[in-house]
Design a protein around this motif. Structure first.
Motif, PDB file in Angstrom:
ATOM      1  N   GLU A 184      -4.968   2.663  -0.559  1.00 47.05           N
ATOM      2  CA  GLU A 184      -6.066   1.348  -0.985  1.00 47.05           C
ATOM      3  C   GLU A 184      -4.760   0.230  -0.842  1.00 47.05           C
ATOM      4  O   GLU A 184      -4.598  -0.824  -0.689  1.00 47.05           O
ATOM      5  CB  GLU A 184      -6.237   2.234  -1.818  1.00 47.05           C
ATOM      6  CG  GLU A 184      -7.447   2.341  -2.049  1.00 47.05           C
ATOM      7  CD  GLU A 184      -8.283   2.914  -3.521  1.00 47.05           C
ATOM      8  OE1 GLU A 184      -8.297   2.520  -4.284  1.00 47.05           O
ATOM      9  OE2 GLU A 184      -9.563   3.961  -3.620  1.00 47.05           O
ATOM     10  N   GLU A 229      -4.613  -3.267   0.782  1.00 39.02           N
ATOM     11  CA  GLU A 229      -5.026  -4.627  -0.221  1.00 39.02           C
ATOM     12  C   GLU A 229      -3.460  -5.492   0.300  1.00 39.02           C
ATOM     13  O   GLU A 229      -3.804  -6.764   0.709  1.00 39.02           O
ATOM     14  CB  GLU A 229      -4.586  -4.303  -1.644  1.00 39.02           C
ATOM     15  CG  GLU A 229      -5.606  -3.684  -2.125  1.00 39.02           C
ATOM     16  CD  GLU A 229      -5.890  -3.892  -3.868  1.00 39.02           C
ATOM     17  OE1 GLU A 229      -4.448  -3.698  -4.100  1.00 39.02           O
ATOM     18  OE2 GLU A 229      -6.995  -2.683  -3.956  1.00 39.02           O
ATOM     19  N   GLU A 244      -5.855  -8.375  -4.066  1.00 41.02           N
ATOM     20  CA  GLU A 244      -5.621  -7.511  -4.286  1.00 41.02           C
ATOM     21  C   GLU A 244      -7.409  -7.659  -4.696  1.00 41.02           C
ATOM     22  O   GLU A 244      -8.217  -8.310  -5.500  1.00 41.02           O
ATOM     23  CB  GLU A 244      -5.265  -6.855  -5.777  1.00 41.02           C
ATOM     24  CG  GLU A 244      -5.754  -6.360  -6.099  1.00 41.02           C
ATOM     25  CD  GLU A 244      -5.199  -5.807  -7.973  1.00 41.02           C
ATOM     26  OE1 GLU A 244      -5.258  -5.231  -8.857  1.00 41.02           O
ATOM     27  OE2 GLU A 244      -3.743  -6.473  -7.741  1.00 41.02           O
TER      28      GLU A 244
END
Length: 129
Positions: free
Chosen positions: A50, A54, A60
Motif C-alpha cells: 500500500e 501511494e 496519501e
C-alpha cells in the motif's frame, strides 16, 4: 480430520486432563502462535504494498482500494465502494401567506437600513447642489 473439541476449564485441565490432552492442547497453541506470526508478516507485506501504491500515486489516501477478495477475521465487513447514496431532497417549507389588507411589518433592522439609505441620499443631493 480434527477431533471434536471439548471445552475445558483451567480446573478441568489441572485436575482431570490426562497428559495426552494437555500435550495436544500445547501443540495446538504452538501451531496457533506460528500462524499468528505468519498473519502479522502478511499484514506487514500488505502495508508495504500500500505504501508503494501511494508513492506511485503521489498522494496519501487518493487511491481507493477494492474490497478484499476474502473476509478477514476480526474486522467488520467493509461497505461496498460504490457511490454514496444521495441525500433525500428537503421538503419545501410552505411560505406564509401575506394578504393585501395587512401589509407585512418591517423589522427594526430593515427600518434602520432604510433610514440610513435615505440619509445618505439626502447628503449626496446636498453636496451636488
Amino acid at each position: 480430520m480434527a477431533k471434536k473439541l471439548i471445552q475445558l476449564t483451567a480446573r478441568d485441565i489441572i485436575l482431570q486432563a490426562d497428559a495426552e490432552t494437555i500435550r495436544e492442547a500445547f501443540e495446538a497453541r504452538v501451531k496457533i502462535d506460528e500462524l499468528l506470526v505468519k498473519r502479522e508478516e502478511a499484514y506487514r507485506q500488505i502495508e508495504e504494498i500500500e505504501l508503494q501504491v501511494e508513492e506511485l500515486v503521489g498522494e496519501e489516501g487518493a487511491f481507493v482500494y477494492p474490497e478484499p477478495p476474502v473476509p478477514v477475521a476480526g474486522f467488520a465487513k467493509p461497505a461496498p465502494a460504490s457511490r454514496p447514496k444521495p441525500k433525500p431532497a428537503p421538503k419545501p417549507q410552505p411560505e406564509p401567506e401575506v394578504t393585501e389588507e395587512e401589509p407585512a411589518e418591517e423589522t427594526a433592522e430593515e427600518e434602520a437600513v432604510e433610514t440610513e439609505i435615505e440619509a445618505e441620499a439626502e447628503e449626496a443631493s446636498d453636496k451636488d447642489q
